[in-house]
Write a protein that holds these residues in place. Structure first.
Motif, PDB file in Angstrom:
ATOM      1  N   GLU A 210      10.093   6.489  -6.578  1.00 36.51           N
ATOM      2  CA  GLU A 210      10.999   5.406  -6.386  1.00 36.51           C
ATOM      3  C   GLU A 210      11.641   5.276  -4.916  1.00 36.51           C
ATOM      4  OE1 GLU A 210      13.453   4.037  -9.249  1.00 36.51           O
ATOM      5  OE2 GLU A 210      12.782   5.189 -10.926  1.00 36.51           O
ATOM      6  N   PRO A 211      12.027   6.155  -4.090  1.00 36.86           N
ATOM      7  CA  PRO A 211      12.450   6.050  -2.683  1.00 36.86           C
ATOM      8  C   PRO A 211      11.620   5.540  -1.935  1.00 36.86           C
ATOM      9  CG  PRO A 211      12.836   8.320  -3.535  1.00 36.86           C
ATOM     10  CD  PRO A 211      12.591   7.540  -4.706  1.00 36.86           C
ATOM     11  N   ALA A 212      10.266   6.160  -2.085  1.00 33.60           N
ATOM     12  CA  ALA A 212       9.262   5.831  -1.248  1.00 33.60           C
ATOM     13  C   ALA A 212       8.813   4.418  -1.517  1.00 33.60           C
ATOM     14  CB  ALA A 212       7.942   6.732  -1.679  1.00 33.60           C
ATOM     15  N   PHE A 213       8.851   3.862  -2.501  1.00 33.18           N
ATOM     16  CA  PHE A 213       8.554   2.288  -2.753  1.00 33.18           C
ATOM     17  C   PHE A 213       9.738   1.687  -2.176  1.00 33.18           C
ATOM     18  CE2 PHE A 213       5.025   3.398  -5.389  1.00 33.18           C
ATOM     19  CZ  PHE A 213       4.135   2.264  -5.518  1.00 33.18           C
ATOM     20  N   ALA A 214      10.832   1.996  -2.208  1.00 32.99           N
ATOM     21  CA  ALA A 214      12.004   1.136  -1.753  1.00 32.99           C
ATOM     22  C   ALA A 214      11.759   1.030  -0.291  1.00 32.99           C
ATOM     23  CB  ALA A 214      13.459   1.690  -2.122  1.00 32.99           C
ATOM     24  N   ARG A 215      11.384   2.194   0.326  1.00 36.14           N
ATOM     25  CA  ARG A 215      11.264   2.161   1.814  1.00 36.14           C
ATOM     26  C   ARG A 215       9.935   1.474   2.416  1.00 36.14           C
ATOM     27  NH1 ARG A 215      12.130   7.733   1.163  1.00 36.14           N
ATOM     28  NH2 ARG A 215       9.776   8.141   1.619  1.00 36.14           N
ATOM     29  N   LEU A 216       8.885   1.172   1.491  1.00 37.70           N
ATOM     30  CA  LEU A 216       7.759   0.521   1.867  1.00 37.70           C
ATOM     31  C   LEU A 216       8.037  -0.900   1.667  1.00 37.70           C
ATOM     32  CD1 LEU A 216       4.943   2.679   0.238  1.00 37.70           C
ATOM     33  CD2 LEU A 216       5.462   2.481   2.781  1.00 37.70           C
ATOM     34  N   ALA A 217       8.734  -1.400   0.643  1.00 34.97           N
ATOM     35  CA  ALA A 217       9.150  -2.713   0.482  1.00 34.97           C
ATOM     36  C   ALA A 217       9.805  -3.258   1.653  1.00 34.97           C
ATOM     37  CB  ALA A 217       9.864  -2.740  -1.007  1.00 34.97           C
ATOM     38  N   ALA A 218      10.664  -2.319   2.013  1.00 31.92           N
ATOM     39  CA  ALA A 218      11.561  -2.821   3.381  1.00 31.92           C
ATOM     40  C   ALA A 218      10.826  -3.019   4.348  1.00 31.92           C
ATOM     41  CB  ALA A 218      12.664  -1.771   3.512  1.00 31.92           C
ATOM     42  N   LEU A 219       9.613  -2.668   4.746  1.00 30.52           N
ATOM     43  CA  LEU A 219       8.841  -2.817   5.647  1.00 30.52           C
ATOM     44  C   LEU A 219       8.213  -4.135   5.702  1.00 30.52           C
ATOM     45  CD1 LEU A 219       6.843   0.807   6.148  1.00 30.52           C
ATOM     46  CD2 LEU A 219       8.682  -0.299   7.569  1.00 30.52           C
ATOM     47  N   GLY A 220       7.691  -4.509   4.459  1.00 26.77           N
ATOM     48  CA  GLY A 220       7.229  -5.707   4.085  1.00 26.77           C
ATOM     49  C   GLY A 220       5.807  -5.960   4.495  1.00 26.77           C
ATOM     50  N   ASP A 221       4.925  -6.808   4.082  1.00 21.64           N
ATOM     51  CA  ASP A 221       3.417  -6.828   4.408  1.00 21.64           C
ATOM     52  C   ASP A 221       2.802  -5.805   4.231  1.00 21.64           C
ATOM     53  OD1 ASP A 221       3.923  -9.762   4.883  1.00 21.64           O
ATOM     54  OD2 ASP A 221       4.621  -9.386   6.737  1.00 21.64           O
ATOM     55  N   VAL A 222       2.864  -5.088   3.402  1.00 24.06           N
ATOM     56  CA  VAL A 222       2.488  -3.598   3.035  1.00 24.06           C
ATOM     57  C   VAL A 222       1.600  -3.582   1.813  1.00 24.06           C
ATOM     58  CG1 VAL A 222       4.526  -2.511   1.849  1.00 24.06           C
ATOM     59  CG2 VAL A 222       2.707  -1.029   3.086  1.00 24.06           C
ATOM     60  N   GLY A 223       0.330  -2.692   1.813  1.00 21.24           N
ATOM     61  CA  GLY A 223      -0.447  -2.537   0.835  1.00 21.24           C
ATOM     62  C   GLY A 223      -0.404  -0.911   0.472  1.00 21.24           C
ATOM     63  N   ILE A 224      -0.818  -0.484  -0.546  1.00 23.90           N
ATOM     64  CA  ILE A 224      -0.798   0.724  -1.016  1.00 23.90           C
ATOM     65  C   ILE A 224      -2.093   1.326  -1.351  1.00 23.90           C
ATOM     66  CG2 ILE A 224       0.105   2.625  -2.719  1.00 23.90           C
ATOM     67  CD1 ILE A 224       2.809   1.469  -2.415  1.00 23.90           C
ATOM     68  N   LEU A 225      -2.535   2.566  -0.662  1.00 25.10           N
ATOM     69  CA  LEU A 225      -3.750   3.360  -1.260  1.00 25.10           C
ATOM     70  C   LEU A 225      -3.014   4.440  -1.779  1.00 25.10           C
ATOM     71  CD1 LEU A 225      -6.056   3.008   1.834  1.00 25.10           C
ATOM     72  CD2 LEU A 225      -6.123   1.717  -0.297  1.00 25.10           C
ATOM     73  N   VAL A 226      -3.656   5.039  -3.139  1.00 23.06           N
ATOM     74  CA  VAL A 226      -3.143   6.442  -3.757  1.00 23.06           C
ATOM     75  C   VAL A 226      -4.152   7.384  -3.888  1.00 23.06           C
ATOM     76  CG1 VAL A 226      -2.205   7.129  -5.791  1.00 23.06           C
ATOM     77  CG2 VAL A 226      -2.022   4.692  -5.360  1.00 23.06           C
ATOM     78  N   SER A 227      -3.789   8.509  -3.324  1.00 23.26           N
ATOM     79  CA  SER A 227      -4.565   9.915  -3.185  1.00 23.26           C
ATOM     80  C   SER A 227      -4.906  10.163  -4.480  1.00 23.26           C
ATOM     81  CB  SER A 227      -3.984  10.754  -2.626  1.00 23.26           C
ATOM     82  OG  SER A 227      -2.866  11.542  -3.397  1.00 23.26           O
ATOM     83  N   PRO A 228      -6.131  10.718  -4.584  1.00 24.89           N
ATOM     84  CA  PRO A 228      -6.818  11.165  -5.956  1.00 24.89           C
ATOM     85  C   PRO A 228      -6.051  12.621  -6.414  1.00 24.89           C
ATOM     86  CG  PRO A 228      -8.361  11.758  -4.344  1.00 24.89           C
ATOM     87  CD  PRO A 228      -7.329  10.818  -3.667  1.00 24.89           C
ATOM     88  N   GLY A 229      -6.137  13.117  -7.507  1.00 22.56           N
ATOM     89  CA  GLY A 229      -5.734  14.273  -7.927  1.00 22.56           C
ATOM     90  C   GLY A 229      -4.920  14.096  -9.259  1.00 22.56           C
ATOM     91  N   ALA A 230      -4.566  15.300  -9.690  1.00 21.74           N
ATOM     92  CA  ALA A 230      -3.745  15.388 -11.107  1.00 21.74           C
ATOM     93  C   ALA A 230      -2.524  14.647 -10.881  1.00 21.74           C
ATOM     94  CB  ALA A 230      -3.616  16.963 -11.310  1.00 21.74           C
ATOM     95  N   PHE A 231      -1.631  14.854  -9.654  1.00 19.05           N
ATOM     96  CA  PHE A 231      -0.541  13.940  -9.971  1.00 19.05           C
ATOM     97  C   PHE A 231      -0.720  12.603  -9.830  1.00 19.05           C
ATOM     98  CE2 PHE A 231       2.788  11.634  -7.340  1.00 19.05           C
ATOM     99  CZ  PHE A 231       3.904  12.202  -7.584  1.00 19.05           C
ATOM    100  N   THR A 232      -1.700  11.933  -9.347  1.00 20.28           N
ATOM    101  CA  THR A 232      -1.995  10.612  -9.731  1.00 20.28           C
ATOM    102  C   THR A 232      -2.229  10.373 -11.205  1.00 20.28           C
ATOM    103  OG1 THR A 232      -2.700  10.060  -7.171  1.00 20.28           O
ATOM    104  CG2 THR A 232      -3.526   8.445  -9.063  1.00 20.28           C
TER     105      THR A 232
END
Length: 330
Positions: A210-232
């Motif tokens: 949640e805090p990571a997404f809040a920081r990224l949203a504040a940057l603006g114009d951002v897209g996300i890639l998600v690493s593979p693995g059990a956590f994902t």
């Protein structure tokens, strides 16, 4: 038929075959244990269980007739996996199937060398699980996971889906994905050539999201890639929810992330993974040695697009994007 004729037939068989005639005996039950990195309550647990069971039936392995299948949840934390294994693997099964890198490494640390068919292991040679991909040499073989080149492919796909982006963030959980740092490097290398700034976001726990997404949203114009693995695999629904809430386009490595509401995925099809894994389980149960079975790469990759998620993000699904997609979810 007279008794002497029966004796004559048996004697004739012995002379022809060179072996004494023996009565047929029932085939013994073979035991296969499958270890999952997610809890049994996770929908993916049941779906993967179904896929593997059906794949083994096609090879003639039927539960209760010649097969015992045990499906166990061991989690993604290496510190928690090792203590669970002795109870799960007693008595020792004929073959073990592993569904994550952390589980495969825990199995490799065991003194008992039962044949193991692993899946989703990104660098089995580098991790010391096998000697080479072509000739594993020990008691482990299976299927490699995400290749380092996937990082570049994901960036290109995200750019195609959302061409106005200025930044690409990589959610990286290195503990459950040893290849994540290599993927991060490839993402950092290719992003500038596509006019994007790369942002690497290390994660340790679910509460970091949640805090990571809040920081990224504040940057603006951002897209996300998600690493593979059990956590994902475990956090896909939460990541998809946060991406929708903050209106951030995201590309995932797994189809279940898209069915959970995510925008798009590009990677190997789960059903293909377990069809290939069942082939190796079958061959080992029939006498093949895992060290002689080459480690395989995924036989096909699929691009899955969620049209409803795209509409919610205000992303136009172009004819070119539709034509490229292997599957479109409405």
């Amino acid at each position: 038929m007279r008794r002497r004729n029966i004796i004559g037939l048996v004697a004739g068989f012995i002379l022809i075959s060179g072996q004494p005639a023996v009565p047929a005996v029932p085939e013994r039950l073979r035991h296969v244990v499958v270890l999952f990195p997610m809890p049994k309550s996770d929908p993916q647990f049941g779906e993967t269980e179904r896929l593997l069971r059906n794949a083994l039936v096609k090879h003639g392995w039927v539960e209760g007739r010649n097969l015992v299948l045990t499906f166990a949840a061991v989690g993604r934390d290496p510190a928690q996996i090792d203590p669970l294994l002795p109870a799960i693997l007693t008595p020792e099964p004929d073959v073990i199937v592993s569904r994550s890198t952390a589980v495969a490494l825990a199995l490799h640390r065991r003194s008992q060398r039962t044949p193991v068919v692993f899946t989703r292991v990104a660098d089995p040679v580098g991790l010391g699980l096998v000697a080479t991909l072509q000739k594993p040499g020990g008691t482990m073989t299976g299927l490699t996971g995400t290749e380092p080149s996937m990082g570049r492919k994901w960036v290109g796909l995200l750019r195609e889906i959302a061409p106005d982006l200025k930044r690409v963030a990589f959610l990286m959980h290195a503990a459950s994905s040893p290849i994540a740092p290599v993927l991060a490097e490839s993402i950092e290398q290719v992003s500038p050539s596509l006019g994007l700034e790369a942002v690497i976001v290390p994660l340790r726990e679910r509460s970091d999201l949640e805090p990571a997404f809040a920081r990224l949203a504040a940057l603006g114009d951002v897209g996300i890639l998600v690493s593979p693995g059990a956590f994902t695999l475990e956090t896909c629904p939460l990541i998809a929810t946060l991406a929708a809430r903050h209106r951030i386009p995201a590309v995932y490595p797994y189809r279940p992330c898209v069915t959970a509401g995510g925008l798009a995925s590009y990677g190997s099809d789960e059903s293909v993974w377990f069809q290939q894994a069942s082939d190796y389980v079958d061959r080992i149960l029939r006498g093949a040695h895992p060290g002689d079975l080459p480690v395989q790469a995924p036989s096909q990759l699929s691009f899955i697009l969620n049209a409803r998620a795209a509409a919610g993000l205000g992303i136009a699904v172009t004819p070119a994007l539709l034509a490229r997609a292997d599957e479109v979810l409405d």
